[in-house]
Design a protein around this motif. Structure first.
Motif: not given
Length: 262
Positions: A136-140, A146-152, A167-175, A260-262
């Motif tokens: 989703s980050a890559a498509r955005f 623009a870049e997403m934040g590193a949240v999902f 998810a945290a291991q690959c750089g994402w924080q859950h909301v 966001a990682p992408r």
């Protein structure tokens, strides 16, 4: 040249003071968030947010739309680009709207609700789940530059500690969202009328709550957004609340500042 530089510096300081004043004045912040859906109310949502001067945070998945396309296809790319230009914030909702079902040894049982494998459960490892969030980050970025934040946000909010750790291991924080922030737009309208949902939200929402709505829900017969969104925003403003994105949330500010990682 010195005078011009001084004027530029003074202007920058004034702009900074105004921004700081705005932040200080927002002592009852709320964080309005939208997950994708069939996109039927997306134009209305954009219109209301612009009219009300409200910035929101959007969580993106490539879900089926009313016209038979997808919420991240080329038809919707200009819509997302316009929201990015307006200063809204963005995170991932996985690409194929993939639900966590259970933990498995070395991974997870997952089921997409969109895409080529919709409705089929399968076992995934950490790398596959991380790739799914990143799609989703890559498509955005492709749509908007623009870049997403590193949240999902996991579809349905369904997670486990193991999933969050992966998810945290690959750089994402859950909301997640706040209990009172569940605005009910996916509840059956025959049991939860728009009037009752509006009344409940205005009564229960408190400072710092993260609010959740969608850009279209298939199951609800009486759409929520046309009847509730603007009265809700106006009612909350009348109670002294203000709206900011997750870029200003103390728990997510750091993750939102990272690309966001992408």
């Amino acid at each position: 040249m010195f005078r011009a530089a001084s004027l530029l510096l003074a202007g920058a300081m004034l702009a900074g003071a105004v921004r700081a004043g705005d932040t200080q004045a927002c002592d009852k912040p709320l964080y309005l968030t939208f997950d994708t859906g069939h996109m039927g109310v997306a134009p209305l949502v954009a219109e209301v947010l612009q009219r009300q001067g409200v910035k929101a945070t959007f969580f993106l998945a490539h879900e089926k739309t009313l016209d038979g396309g997808g919420s991240l296809d080329n038809r919707w790319a200009p819509w997302w680009k316009a929201r990015a230009a307006e200063g809204h914030a963005f995170g991932s909702h996985t690409y194929d709207h993939v639900y966590w079902l259970a933990d498995r040894a070395g991974g997870f049982r997952m089921r997409p609700s969109a895409g080529p494998h919709a409705g089929r459960a399968a076992d995934w490892g950490t790398a596959q789940y991380c790739e799914e969030i990143q799609r989703s980050a890559a498509r955005f970025h492709d749509m908007t530059g623009a870049e997403m934040g590193a949240v999902f946000r996991a579809p349905g909010g369904k997670t486990s500690q193991a999933l969050l750790d992966a998810a945290a291991q690959c750089g994402w924080q859950h909301v997640p969202w706040s209990p009172a922030g569940f605005l009910g737009d996916e509840l059956p309208s025959e049991r939860f009328s728009n009037a009752k949902l509006l009344e409940r939200a205005l009564r229960d929402i408190r400072r710092g709550d993260i609010l959740l709505a969608h850009l279209g829900i298939w199951s609800r017969q009486d759409p929520w957004a046309p009847a509730v969104l603007e009265p809700l925003i106006e009612g909350l403003k009348a109670r002294g609340f203000c709206f900011v994105t997750l870029r200003d949330h103390p728990s997510y500010r750091a993750a939102m500042a990272r690309p966001a990682p992408r």
